[in-house]
Design an enzyme around this catalytic site. Sequence first.
Site, PDB file in Angstrom:
ATOM      1  N   GLU A 165       0.808  -1.230   0.000  1.00  0.00           N
ATOM      2  CA  GLU A 165       0.000   0.000   0.000  1.00  0.00           C
ATOM      3  C   GLU A 165       0.840   1.278   0.000  1.00  0.00           C
ATOM      4  O   GLU A 165       0.351   2.367   0.273  1.00  0.00           O
ATOM      5  CB  GLU A 165      -0.963  -0.001   1.208  1.00  0.00           C
ATOM      6  CG  GLU A 165      -2.397  -0.370   0.856  1.00  0.00           C
ATOM      7  CD  GLU A 165      -2.599  -1.854   0.521  1.00  0.00           C
ATOM      8  OE1 GLU A 165      -1.637  -2.656   0.652  1.00  0.00           O
ATOM      9  OE2 GLU A 165      -3.696  -2.227   0.084  1.00  0.00           O
ATOM     10  N   TYR A 167       3.397   1.998   2.001  1.00  0.00           N
ATOM     11  CA  TYR A 167       3.941   2.407   3.299  1.00  0.00           C
ATOM     12  C   TYR A 167       5.461   2.162   3.339  1.00  0.00           C
ATOM     13  O   TYR A 167       6.066   1.729   2.358  1.00  0.00           O
ATOM     14  CB  TYR A 167       3.213   1.649   4.422  1.00  0.00           C
ATOM     15  CG  TYR A 167       1.792   2.140   4.648  1.00  0.00           C
ATOM     16  CD1 TYR A 167       1.561   3.439   5.085  1.00  0.00           C
ATOM     17  CD2 TYR A 167       0.694   1.315   4.430  1.00  0.00           C
ATOM     18  CE1 TYR A 167       0.257   3.900   5.298  1.00  0.00           C
ATOM     19  CE2 TYR A 167      -0.605   1.767   4.631  1.00  0.00           C
ATOM     20  CZ  TYR A 167      -0.818   3.059   5.074  1.00  0.00           C
ATOM     21  OH  TYR A 167      -2.093   3.517   5.282  1.00  0.00           O
ATOM     22  N   ARG A 215       2.435  -8.698   4.337  1.00  0.00           N
ATOM     23  CA  ARG A 215       1.524  -8.166   3.306  1.00  0.00           C
ATOM     24  C   ARG A 215       2.371  -7.584   2.193  1.00  0.00           C
ATOM     25  O   ARG A 215       3.053  -6.568   2.380  1.00  0.00           O
ATOM     26  CB  ARG A 215       0.595  -7.121   3.933  1.00  0.00           C
ATOM     27  CG  ARG A 215      -0.439  -6.608   2.990  1.00  0.00           C
ATOM     28  CD  ARG A 215      -1.829  -6.819   3.538  1.00  0.00           C
ATOM     29  NE  ARG A 215      -2.817  -6.244   2.645  1.00  0.00           N
ATOM     30  CZ  ARG A 215      -3.664  -5.280   2.997  1.00  0.00           C
ATOM     31  NH1 ARG A 215      -3.670  -4.820   4.223  1.00  0.00           N
ATOM     32  NH2 ARG A 215      -4.539  -4.814   2.139  1.00  0.00           N
ATOM     33  N   HIS A 253      -1.547   3.796  -1.820  1.00  0.00           N
ATOM     34  CA  HIS A 253      -2.627   4.751  -1.532  1.00  0.00           C
ATOM     35  C   HIS A 253      -2.630   5.921  -2.515  1.00  0.00           C
ATOM     36  O   HIS A 253      -3.656   6.535  -2.751  1.00  0.00           O
ATOM     37  CB  HIS A 253      -2.519   5.271  -0.102  1.00  0.00           C
ATOM     38  CG  HIS A 253      -2.980   4.264   0.910  1.00  0.00           C
ATOM     39  ND1 HIS A 253      -4.095   3.488   0.735  1.00  0.00           N
ATOM     40  CD2 HIS A 253      -2.466   3.892   2.106  1.00  0.00           C
ATOM     41  CE1 HIS A 253      -4.255   2.694   1.772  1.00  0.00           C
ATOM     42  NE2 HIS A 253      -3.273   2.911   2.621  1.00  0.00           N
ATOM     43  N   GLN A 340     -18.561   5.072   2.924  1.00  0.00           N
ATOM     44  CA  GLN A 340     -19.138   6.279   3.521  1.00  0.00           C
ATOM     45  C   GLN A 340     -18.974   6.369   5.040  1.00  0.00           C
ATOM     46  O   GLN A 340     -18.761   7.451   5.557  1.00  0.00           O
ATOM     47  CB  GLN A 340     -20.617   6.391   3.146  1.00  0.00           C
ATOM     48  CG  GLN A 340     -20.811   6.990   1.768  1.00  0.00           C
ATOM     49  CD  GLN A 340     -22.263   7.003   1.359  1.00  0.00           C
ATOM     50  OE1 GLN A 340     -22.677   6.219   0.517  1.00  0.00           O
ATOM     51  NE2 GLN A 340     -23.040   7.869   1.960  1.00  0.00           N
TER      52      GLN A 340
HETATM   53  P1  NAP Z   1     -27.272  17.711  -2.811  1.00  0.00           P
HETATM   54  O1  NAP Z   1     -26.051  16.911  -2.619  1.00  0.00           O
HETATM   55  O2  NAP Z   1     -27.725  18.604  -1.726  1.00  0.00           O
HETATM   56  O3  NAP Z   1     -27.054  18.555  -4.145  1.00  0.00           O
HETATM   57  C1  NAP Z   1     -28.004  19.420  -4.629  1.00  0.00           C
HETATM   58  C2  NAP Z   1     -27.456  20.153  -5.839  1.00  0.00           C
HETATM   59  O4  NAP Z   1     -28.459  21.026  -6.292  1.00  0.00           O
HETATM   60  C3  NAP Z   1     -26.251  20.973  -5.570  1.00  0.00           C
HETATM   61  O5  NAP Z   1     -25.354  20.831  -6.632  1.00  0.00           O
HETATM   62  C4  NAP Z   1     -26.764  22.402  -5.464  1.00  0.00           C
HETATM   63  O6  NAP Z   1     -25.740  23.203  -5.979  1.00  0.00           O
HETATM   64  C5  NAP Z   1     -27.994  22.354  -6.347  1.00  0.00           C
HETATM   65  N1  NAP Z   1     -29.086  23.221  -5.885  1.00  0.00           N
HETATM   66  C6  NAP Z   1     -29.519  23.405  -4.629  1.00  0.00           C
HETATM   67  N2  NAP Z   1     -30.563  24.254  -4.607  1.00  0.00           N
HETATM   68  C7  NAP Z   1     -30.795  24.613  -5.883  1.00  0.00           C
HETATM   69  C8  NAP Z   1     -31.729  25.464  -6.510  1.00  0.00           C
HETATM   70  N3  NAP Z   1     -32.648  26.114  -5.812  1.00  0.00           N
HETATM   71  N4  NAP Z   1     -31.668  25.602  -7.844  1.00  0.00           N
HETATM   72  C9  NAP Z   1     -30.752  24.953  -8.565  1.00  0.00           C
HETATM   73  N5  NAP Z   1     -29.838  24.136  -8.024  1.00  0.00           N
HETATM   74  C10 NAP Z   1     -29.853  23.962  -6.694  1.00  0.00           C
HETATM   75  O7  NAP Z   1     -28.495  16.790  -3.133  1.00  0.00           O
HETATM   76  P2  NAP Z   1     -28.643  15.550  -4.083  1.00  0.00           P
HETATM   77  O8  NAP Z   1     -27.707  15.557  -5.221  1.00  0.00           O
HETATM   78  O9  NAP Z   1     -30.100  15.510  -4.358  1.00  0.00           O
HETATM   79  O10 NAP Z   1     -28.237  14.357  -3.179  1.00  0.00           O
HETATM   80  C11 NAP Z   1     -28.938  14.109  -2.000  1.00  0.00           C
HETATM   81  C12 NAP Z   1     -28.076  13.344  -1.071  1.00  0.00           C
HETATM   82  O11 NAP Z   1     -27.969  12.016  -1.523  1.00  0.00           O
HETATM   83  C13 NAP Z   1     -26.683  13.907  -0.977  1.00  0.00           C
HETATM   84  O12 NAP Z   1     -26.528  14.751   0.127  1.00  0.00           O
HETATM   85  C14 NAP Z   1     -25.837  12.731  -0.885  1.00  0.00           C
HETATM   86  O13 NAP Z   1     -25.359  12.548   0.421  1.00  0.00           O
HETATM   87  C15 NAP Z   1     -26.718  11.551  -1.239  1.00  0.00           C
HETATM   88  N6  NAP Z   1     -26.099  10.904  -2.380  1.00  0.00           N
HETATM   89  C16 NAP Z   1     -24.813  10.594  -2.314  1.00  0.00           C
HETATM   90  C17 NAP Z   1     -24.219  10.018  -3.372  1.00  0.00           C
HETATM   91  C18 NAP Z   1     -22.778   9.667  -3.308  1.00  0.00           C
HETATM   92  O14 NAP Z   1     -22.146   9.571  -4.300  1.00  0.00           O
HETATM   93  N7  NAP Z   1     -22.209   9.458  -2.159  1.00  0.00           N
HETATM   94  C19 NAP Z   1     -24.917   9.756  -4.512  1.00  0.00           C
HETATM   95  C20 NAP Z   1     -26.248  10.098  -4.575  1.00  0.00           C
HETATM   96  C21 NAP Z   1     -26.833  10.692  -3.496  1.00  0.00           C
HETATM   97  P3  NAP Z   1     -25.802  24.800  -6.054  1.00  0.00           P
HETATM   98  O15 NAP Z   1     -26.591  25.236  -4.861  1.00  0.00           O
HETATM   99  O16 NAP Z   1     -24.362  25.219  -6.052  1.00  0.00           O
HETATM  100  O17 NAP Z   1     -26.452  25.089  -7.352  1.00  0.00           O
HETATM  101 FE1  SF4 Z   2     -17.821   0.644   4.717  1.00  0.00          FE
HETATM  102 FE2  SF4 Z   2     -20.162  -0.352   5.495  1.00  0.00          FE
HETATM  103 FE3  SF4 Z   2     -19.974   0.997   3.183  1.00  0.00          FE
HETATM  104 FE4  SF4 Z   2     -18.934  -1.454   3.472  1.00  0.00          FE
HETATM  105  S1  SF4 Z   2     -21.099  -0.888   3.532  1.00  0.00           S
HETATM  106  S2  SF4 Z   2     -17.948   0.284   2.557  1.00  0.00           S
HETATM  107  S3  SF4 Z   2     -18.207  -1.372   5.559  1.00  0.00           S
HETATM  108  S4  SF4 Z   2     -19.641   1.819   5.230  1.00  0.00           S
END
Ligand code: NAP
Ligand code: SF4
Length: 674
Positions: A165, A167, A215, A253, A340
């Site tokens: 990794e 290290y 490892r 990494h 996450q």
């Molecule tokens: P979000 O992460 O809060 O993003 C919302 C987007 O909309 C932002 O880009 C924001 O950017 C824009 N926005 C906000 N208000 C707006 C408005 N009035 N007009 C136009 N644009 C606006 O929400 P989301 O994409 O719906 O996701 C929801 C949640 O799902 C996230 O918080 C995330 O944790 C989760 N999620 C995570 C993943 C991941 O990859 N880990 C994937 C899918 C969903 P601006 O305000 O700069 O325009």
């Molecule tokens: Fe980590 Fe749990 Fe997501 Fe697996 S499911 S990657 S252990 S948070």
Amino acid sequence: MTSYPHMLAPLDLGFTTLKNRVLMGSMHTGLEETKDWNRVAEFYAARARGGVALMVTGGMAPNAEGGVFPGAAGLFSADDIANHRIVTDRVHDAGGKIAMQVLHAGRYAYSPDCVAPSAIKAPIAPFRPKELDVSGIEKQIGDIVTAVQRAQQAGYDGAEIMGSEGYFINQFLVTHTNHRTDEWGGTYANRMRLAVEVVKRARAAVGPNFILIYRISMIDLVPNGSTWDEVVQLAKAIEGAGATILNTGIGWHEARVPTIATSVPRRAFSWVTKKMMGEVTIPIITSNRINMPDVAESVLAEGCADMVSMARPFLADPDFVAKAATDRTAHIAPCIACNQACLDHTFSGKLSTCLVNPRASYETELVVKKSEVSKKIAVVGAGPAGLSAALTAAERGHEVTLFDQADEIGGQLNMAKKVPGKEEFWGLVSYYKTMVSASGITLALGQKADVQALADFDGIIIATGVTPRDPAIHGQTLPHVLSYIDVLRRNASVGERVAIIGAGGIGFDVAEFLVTGESPTENLDDWLAEWGVGDPSETRGGLRPEGPQPEPPTRAVTLLQRKAQKLGKGLGKTTGWIHRAALQMKDVKMIGGVNYERIDSSGLHISYGEDRSNPTVISADTIVLCAGQIPERSLADELLAAGRECHVIGGADVAAELDAKRAINQGTRLAARI
Ligand code: NAP
Ligand code: SF4
């Protein structure tokens, strides 16, 4: 007859026998740093009870300069040994075995005192390391060996020496990081001297009846990485030096190739370990993206390794092996490789836990006990929050009815699973289906619960989720404007040129969905080509000289946000770069700092900055709204107006920053106490 004869077969190491072929790989949970040794012990004991043959702890620093960060846990004193004894005793009482990993971070240490073979700064660390002189190298070897000895004194069954990794030990092996001209650099025999000396001296210190795992970096995935001949030469020398087992490390990494994220195909690197089989006589372990018993079984049955290492799957389900061994595979909570709640937490200085199992690392605090009184509980909404609340309430003996207006459970998980690279969500939804039907929960699908339908319940949990935010853009009701739900759930037809409004997690997901044809996660050869991974026998370090070769995008996509910052800044700490790189490889245009002026038949009209300068049209056949979400709490409001109490969880509670991690955690914790 078991379905997993290879995985469940014992492994005789001569002086001791492992009860099956499953290793829980090392994870830095942060638990040791809490100094709550009862909590650390319970974390490992729970996994020992769950049947895993051997566990490896998170990396323990051999000295202050080798710690991953200042104050990183190690075994420095008699007190430390006594504390670790609490852990090893508890694991042994539970019928398990545990080895301690000794991890010297070298130039990856987050400290101005970090040391390395040469003074070359790592691209992922802020400090330039000090180049060690010969006596400094001797000190590091001595400290690593002493840590291994202390592990033995603390009752561990073995130690793992972290040689992969990127290290410290790995840093000596390759010219990428070792520019020395003395006996510790130059020729490969000199560069591998440190690794071999560490194992030789550790074996001499602990005697023959102690498991020593080394490892090894099977494929470095960095420029000027090891050739395959060098990896084999090292493996043979490590065996000769006295290692009991060879474990696999994949990629440094700092490598720009994802190695464990959810978009990496399952068992994506078992073919690399397989190349080592037959080169040494000691058992070999393979790892990376092995997350279910059938995957482990096929890896072993195909002769890719003698054992499999899984790490995160044991956060998701401590009883992984026991469930596989008793025909309850469908009851295993699957690790979806999202990072996450585990690695993203580690890299944010928080305790690691698990998105699908909030009890991971909280075993002593979040206890699910039988309720003294069995109540009638209604849960409205069968997304992640509602499902976790319903299952936990049912586990406690409550009589649970789970309502959802959709005709399937899963809520937004059903959209996530459609996104290329997020196929693991299918398994998560199917796990929830199994558990709901096994738990005696009454499912009321296709029904919109109202105040009257909830009249007879003792407790009501509202997990009605979210609705899309209205961005109020002139022209947004035109027929070529869609919501992310139309695209991901209703299979709406989408044109060749697309503008996506909003670049949060969902905007990125929709972009990935729209530019990808066949998901490379489902086809290993395509995935290896996409990220430029080659056979290390043909190309040094396993990087193809031609670099990444992605399939061309299936659409021309522009992703937009109003904030002026880099797009995707809020994505996962350890996975955001992968999403950004994947979209860049598909020529997705990313534009920040915009105002949305209007939508018409020519596309999306934008301007820039407060003075609304530089008006521009993004030509698009389809515009997709991914502008975030707001809580859907109309039922909660109606109940309150009718004088009924209810608990509101998940997106219905707070939509901002909503993700499945928070939803599941909140649902589980609420149901554990009502
Ligand atoms: P979000 O992460 O809060 O993003 C919302 C987007 O909309 C932002 O880009 C924001 O950017 C824009 N926005 C906000 N208000 C707006 C408005 N009035 N007009 C136009 N644009 C606006 O929400 P989301 O994409 O719906 O996701 C929801 C949640 O799902 C996230 O918080 C995330 O944790 C989760 N999620 C995570 C993943 C991941 O990859 N880990 C994937 C899918 C969903 P601006 O305000 O700069 O325009
Ligand atoms: Fe980590 Fe749990 Fe997501 Fe697996 S499911 S990657 S252990 S948070």
